[in-house]
Design a protein around this motif. Structure first.
Motif, PDB file in Angstrom:
ATOM      1  N   LEU A 101      -3.592   6.469   4.685  1.00 39.71           N
ATOM      2  CA  LEU A 101      -3.383   5.763   5.944  1.00 39.71           C
ATOM      3  C   LEU A 101      -4.697   5.216   6.475  1.00 39.71           C
ATOM      4  CD1 LEU A 101      -0.865   8.241   7.627  1.00 39.71           C
ATOM      5  CD2 LEU A 101      -0.383   6.224   6.227  1.00 39.71           C
ATOM      6  N   PRO A 102      -4.637   4.195   7.370  1.00 40.24           N
ATOM      7  CA  PRO A 102      -5.857   3.582   7.889  1.00 40.24           C
ATOM      8  C   PRO A 102      -6.679   4.572   8.712  1.00 40.24           C
ATOM      9  CG  PRO A 102      -3.944   2.215   8.313  1.00 40.24           C
ATOM     10  CD  PRO A 102      -3.427   3.535   7.854  1.00 40.24           C
ATOM     11  N   ASN A 103      -7.990   4.366   8.712  1.00 42.25           N
ATOM     12  CA  ASN A 103      -8.893   5.167   9.524  1.00 42.25           C
ATOM     13  C   ASN A 103      -9.124   4.485  10.859  1.00 42.25           C
ATOM     14  OD1 ASN A 103      -9.413   7.144   7.488  1.00 42.25           O
ATOM     15  ND2 ASN A 103     -10.751   5.645   6.481  1.00 42.25           N
ATOM     16  N   GLU A 104      -9.138   5.265  11.910  1.00 40.38           N
ATOM     17  CA  GLU A 104      -9.349   4.703  13.235  1.00 40.38           C
ATOM     18  C   GLU A 104     -10.778   4.197  13.381  1.00 40.38           C
ATOM     19  OE1 GLU A 104      -6.927   6.725  16.522  1.00 40.38           O
ATOM     20  OE2 GLU A 104      -7.464   8.326  15.152  1.00 40.38           O
ATOM     21  N   SER A 105     -10.906   3.126  14.118  1.00 41.78           N
ATOM     22  CA  SER A 105     -12.227   2.537  14.302  1.00 41.78           C
ATOM     23  C   SER A 105     -12.391   2.073  15.731  1.00 41.78           C
ATOM     24  CB  SER A 105     -12.403   1.347  13.348  1.00 41.78           C
ATOM     25  OG  SER A 105     -13.569   0.639  13.646  1.00 41.78           O
ATOM     26  N   LYS A 106     -13.280   2.725  16.459  1.00 39.43           N
ATOM     27  CA  LYS A 106     -13.549   2.319  17.835  1.00 39.43           C
ATOM     28  C   LYS A 106     -14.248   0.961  17.877  1.00 39.43           C
ATOM     29  CE  LYS A 106     -13.909   7.008  19.711  1.00 39.43           C
ATOM     30  NZ  LYS A 106     -14.785   7.961  20.419  1.00 39.43           N
ATOM     31  N   ALA A 107     -14.992   0.664  16.819  1.00 38.68           N
ATOM     32  CA  ALA A 107     -15.726  -0.599  16.793  1.00 38.68           C
ATOM     33  C   ALA A 107     -14.794  -1.791  16.885  1.00 38.68           C
ATOM     34  CB  ALA A 107     -16.559  -0.690  15.531  1.00 38.68           C
ATOM     35  N   SER A 108     -13.630  -1.701  16.222  1.00 37.99           N
ATOM     36  CA  SER A 108     -12.708  -2.833  16.241  1.00 37.99           C
ATOM     37  C   SER A 108     -12.179  -3.090  17.639  1.00 37.99           C
ATOM     38  CB  SER A 108     -11.548  -2.576  15.279  1.00 37.99           C
ATOM     39  OG  SER A 108     -10.821  -1.440  15.657  1.00 37.99           O
ATOM     40  N   ARG A 109     -11.983  -2.015  18.412  1.00 36.37           N
ATOM     41  CA  ARG A 109     -11.532  -2.199  19.791  1.00 36.37           C
ATOM     42  C   ARG A 109     -12.613  -2.872  20.621  1.00 36.37           C
ATOM     43  NH1 ARG A 109      -9.192   3.021  19.021  1.00 36.37           N
ATOM     44  NH2 ARG A 109     -10.929   4.034  20.071  1.00 36.37           N
ATOM     45  N   THR A 110     -13.848  -2.466  20.419  1.00 35.95           N
ATOM     46  CA  THR A 110     -14.957  -3.059  21.155  1.00 35.95           C
ATOM     47  C   THR A 110     -15.084  -4.545  20.836  1.00 35.95           C
ATOM     48  OG1 THR A 110     -16.125  -0.955  21.089  1.00 35.95           O
ATOM     49  CG2 THR A 110     -17.425  -2.913  21.609  1.00 35.95           C
ATOM     50  N   PRO A 137       0.815  -1.212   0.000  1.00 36.07           N
ATOM     51  CA  PRO A 137       0.000   0.000   0.000  1.00 36.07           C
ATOM     52  C   PRO A 137       0.848   1.261   0.000  1.00 36.07           C
ATOM     53  CG  PRO A 137      -0.876  -1.595   1.559  1.00 36.07           C
ATOM     54  CD  PRO A 137       0.439  -2.136   1.079  1.00 36.07           C
ATOM     55  N   LYS A 138       0.348   2.287  -0.659  1.00 38.49           N
ATOM     56  CA  LYS A 138       1.070   3.554  -0.734  1.00 38.49           C
ATOM     57  C   LYS A 138       1.331   4.115   0.659  1.00 38.49           C
ATOM     58  CE  LYS A 138       0.006   6.200  -4.126  1.00 38.49           C
ATOM     59  NZ  LYS A 138      -0.698   7.158  -5.033  1.00 38.49           N
ATOM     60  N   GLY A 139       0.430   3.830   1.597  1.00 33.96           N
ATOM     61  CA  GLY A 139       0.602   4.321   2.960  1.00 33.96           C
ATOM     62  C   GLY A 139       1.879   3.844   3.611  1.00 33.96           C
ATOM     63  N   LEU A 140       2.372   2.656   3.230  1.00 32.76           N
ATOM     64  CA  LEU A 140       3.620   2.150   3.812  1.00 32.76           C
ATOM     65  C   LEU A 140       4.781   3.075   3.481  1.00 32.76           C
ATOM     66  CD1 LEU A 140       5.203  -0.046   5.312  1.00 32.76           C
ATOM     67  CD2 LEU A 140       5.451  -1.240   3.112  1.00 32.76           C
ATOM     68  N   GLY A 141       4.785   3.618   2.258  1.00 31.96           N
ATOM     69  CA  GLY A 141       5.847   4.545   1.880  1.00 31.96           C
ATOM     70  C   GLY A 141       5.829   5.794   2.741  1.00 31.96           C
ATOM     71  N   TYR A 142       4.638   6.364   2.950  1.00 34.23           N
ATOM     72  CA  TYR A 142       4.528   7.561   3.783  1.00 34.23           C
ATOM     73  C   TYR A 142       4.946   7.259   5.227  1.00 34.23           C
ATOM     74  CZ  TYR A 142       2.138  10.182   0.111  1.00 34.23           C
ATOM     75  OH  TYR A 142       1.844  10.856  -1.043  1.00 34.23           O
TER      76      TYR A 142
END
Length: 467
Positions: free
Chosen positions: A226-235, A24-29
Motif C-alpha cells: 500500500l502507498p506510504n503517507e507523505s506529509k510533503a505532498s500535502r504541503t 498494483p497488488k495493493g488494489l487487491g488488498y
C-alpha cells in the motif's frame, strides 16, 4: 471515488506493478478489505429496522436499553414501535455520511490514514459484537458510526494513491473497487440477513463483526503493498493552491443548491432499507416453492438488480454514443428521475390494488426494483461525476465531502417520513415518495434550463468514466 483523485496524500507505488488484474497488488488488498467492510455495513443496514421492530423495541425489552428512554423522550418526542425504529434508523444512516468528514480531519491532522482506518475497522467490529448485548444497543450504534467515519473515506484515498497522475489505469481501478462493493451488498443479506432472521438476530450481527475482523487482517497483510503517507505532498498541494475565480464561486453555489435537491430525490431509494422492509415483512407474499423467503432477501434482490442496471445503463450509453450525441450529466439525471417516479408508482399501485386482507404478489415490487435501479444508475454515479467534474480544483476534496451530505439529508428524511408509515394509508405514504422523485425531476429540469451550459461545459469530463 474522486476523493482519492483529489487528495494525493501518498507517495505513489511502482507504476510497473501489475500483479492484480493488471493493477498494483495493493488494489487487491484494498478491494477485499472494502468488500469485508461493506459486508459488515450492509448486514447492519439489512437487519437494523427488522431487529428493532420485531424484537428490541417491544415492551419488556426496550426498557432495558441504556439511554433509550431518555433519547425517546427528549429527542424523538415519545415515539414508540415502528415510528421510533424508523427515527433511530434515519439518524444512524444519516450520520454515517457525516462522520467521514471527522475521520478525514483526524487522519490529515494527527493519526494518518492507515492508523485511522485500522481504528475505524476495530470500532466497527466492536460495534457489531456489542449488538449481542441488548442493553448496549445505543453504544453499539455509536461505535459503528465512529468506525465507518474513520474507515470510509480513508480507504478510497489509498486506491487513488496507487497510481500516478498520468496513469490511465486509475479509472478502471475504481470500477474494480466498485465491483467489490456491489458484490458485498448482494451477499450480505443472504448470509447475515438469513442468520439474523432464521437463527437469531445476534448471529447476524456477529457474522458481520467476524467478517470485519477478516477485512482488517487482509488490510494488515497487504501493508507493504500500500502507498506510504507523505506529509510533503500535502504541503506542496497547499503551496500551489490558486485563488478561486468568480466562475468558480458560481459553480460552487450551483453544486450547493443541488445537495438538498439530491437529498429529496433520493428518498425512495433510501427508504428501501427502512419502512419498505417493514411493509414487505408484513404484506409481501414471500413464498417460493413452499418456503417463506427471509424479508432481508429483498435487499439482495435490489442490490442484484442495481448492479445489473449499472452495467446495462453504462453499456447502453456507450452504444448510443457511437452514432448519436450522448446526453450531458443533468440530462441523464432528468431521465433517471422519470424512472424513479415510475418505480414509486409501482409501490402505490401495489398498495392500491391489493385488499388489506391479502398478500401482495412480487410483480409490482420487482418492477419497482427494476425501474428504481435504472433511475439509481442515472442519478447516483452521474451526480458524483458532475460534482467531481465542475468542482473548483482548489477545493475538489471538500466539495466531494459536501456531496455526501445529500445522503445525510436523504437518510434524515427517511427517518422522519418512514415514521409516518404506521399512521398514514399506505397509498398516501408511497405517493409522498413519488412526489419527492417528481420534485427532483422538476428541479433538475430547472437546473438544465438555467445553468445547463455552465454545469457541463468544462475541460475535465469524468462522467463517461464513472457512469
Amino acid at each position: 471515488m474522486t476523493v482519492a483523485d483529489a487528495t494525493p496524500d501518498y507517495e505513489v507505488g511502482d507504476r510497473d506493478d501489475r500483479a492484480f488484474l493488471g493493477h498494483p497488488k495493493g488494489l487487491g488488498y484494498l478491494g477485499f478489505t472494502e468488500a469485508c467492510e461493506r459486508f459488515s455495513y450492509y448486514s447492519m443496514q439489512t437487519l437494523l429496522v427488522l431487529y428493532m421492530v420485531n424484537y428490541l423495541l417491544v415492551p419488556g425489552r426496550m426498557e432495558d436499553v441504556l439511554g433509550l428512554e431518555w433519547l425517546r423522550t427528549h429527542v424523538y418526542d415519545g415515539l414508540q414501535g415502528q415510528p421510533l425504529a424508523s427515527a433511530i434508523f434515519g439518524t444512524y444512516t444519516a450520520l454515517v455520511y457525516a462522520t467521514p468528514i471527522l475521520g478525514g480531519i483526524i487522519a490529515d491532522r494527527w493519526l494518518g490514514r492507515n492508523t485511522t482506518l485500522i481504528i475505524g475497522g476495530v470500532l466497527m467490529a466492536i460495534g457489531h459484537f456489542l449488538m449481542a448485548i441488548e442493553s448496549a444497543f445505543l453504544f453499539a450504534l455509536l461505535a459503528l458510526l465512529l468506525g465507518v467515519g474513520a474507515f470510509k473515506g480513508n480507504i478510497a484515498t489509498q486506491v487513488g494513491a496507487l497510481y500516478g497522475p498520468n496513469d490511465l489505469r486509475r479509472a478502471m481501478a475504481f470500477q474494480i473497487f466498485y465491483i467489490f462493493i456491489n458484490a458485498s451488498v448482494i451477499v450480505a443479506p443472504l448470509i447475515s440477513g438469513t442468520l439474523g432472521e432464521r437463527v437469531g438476530w445476534h448471529y447476524g450481527f456477529g457474522c458481520a463483526g467476524i467478517v470485519m475482523i477478516i477485512g482488517l487482517v487482509i488490510y494488515l497483510m497487504g501493508q507493504k503493498h500500500l502507498p506510504n503517507e507523505s506529509k510533503a505532498s500535502r504541503t506542496d498541494a497547499k503551496a500551489t493552491r490558486e485563488p478561486m475565480t468568480r466562475d468558480d464561486w458560481t459553480r460552487l453555489a450551483a453544486l450547493l443548491l443541488l445537495i438538498p435537491v439530491l437529498a429529496i430525490s433520493l428518498l425512495t431509494n433510501q427508504e428501501i432499507f427502512n419502512a419498505y422492509l417493514v411493509w414487505g415483512d408484513q404484506r409481501f407474499n414471500l413464498q417460493f416453492m413452499g418456503t417463506t423467503l427471509p424479508t432481508s432477501w429483498l435487499i439482495t434482490l435490489d442490490a442484484g438488480v442495481s448492479f445489473a442496471m449499472l452495467v446495462a445503463v453504462a453499456a447502453f450509453w456507450k452504444w448510443w454514443g457511437r452514432t448519436r450525441r450522448e446526453p450531458d450529466e443533468i440530462s441523464k439525471m432528468i431521465i433517471g428521475s422519470v424512472f424513479t417516479v415510475a418505480g414509486g408508482l409501482c409501490l402505490f399501485t401495489a398498495a392500491a390494488t391489493t385488499p388489506d386482507d391479502a398478500k401482495i404478489g412480487l410483480f409490482w415490487p420487482v418492477m419497482f426494483h427494476l425501474l428504481n435501479s435504472i433511475g439509481f444508475a442515472h442519478i447516483l454515479p452521474i451526480s458524483l461525476a458532475l460534482f467531481s467534474k465542475i468542482a473548483p480544483k482548489q477545493i475538489t476534496a471538500t466539495v466531494i465531502g459536501l456531496y455526501y451530505f445529500g445522503f445525510f439529508g436523504a437518510n434524515a428524511l427517511v427517518g422522519y417520513i418512514g415514521g409516518l408509515y404506521s399512521s398514514l394509508p399506505t397509498t398516501t405514504f408511497w405517493l409522498i415518495h413519488v412526489a419527492s422523485a417528481a420534485f427532483g425531476l422538476v428541479a433538475f429540469i430547472v437546473f438544465k434550463l438555467v445553468l445547463g451550459k455552465r454545469m457541463t461545459d468544462t475541460v475535465q469530463d469524468q462522467a463517461r468514466v464513472l457512469s
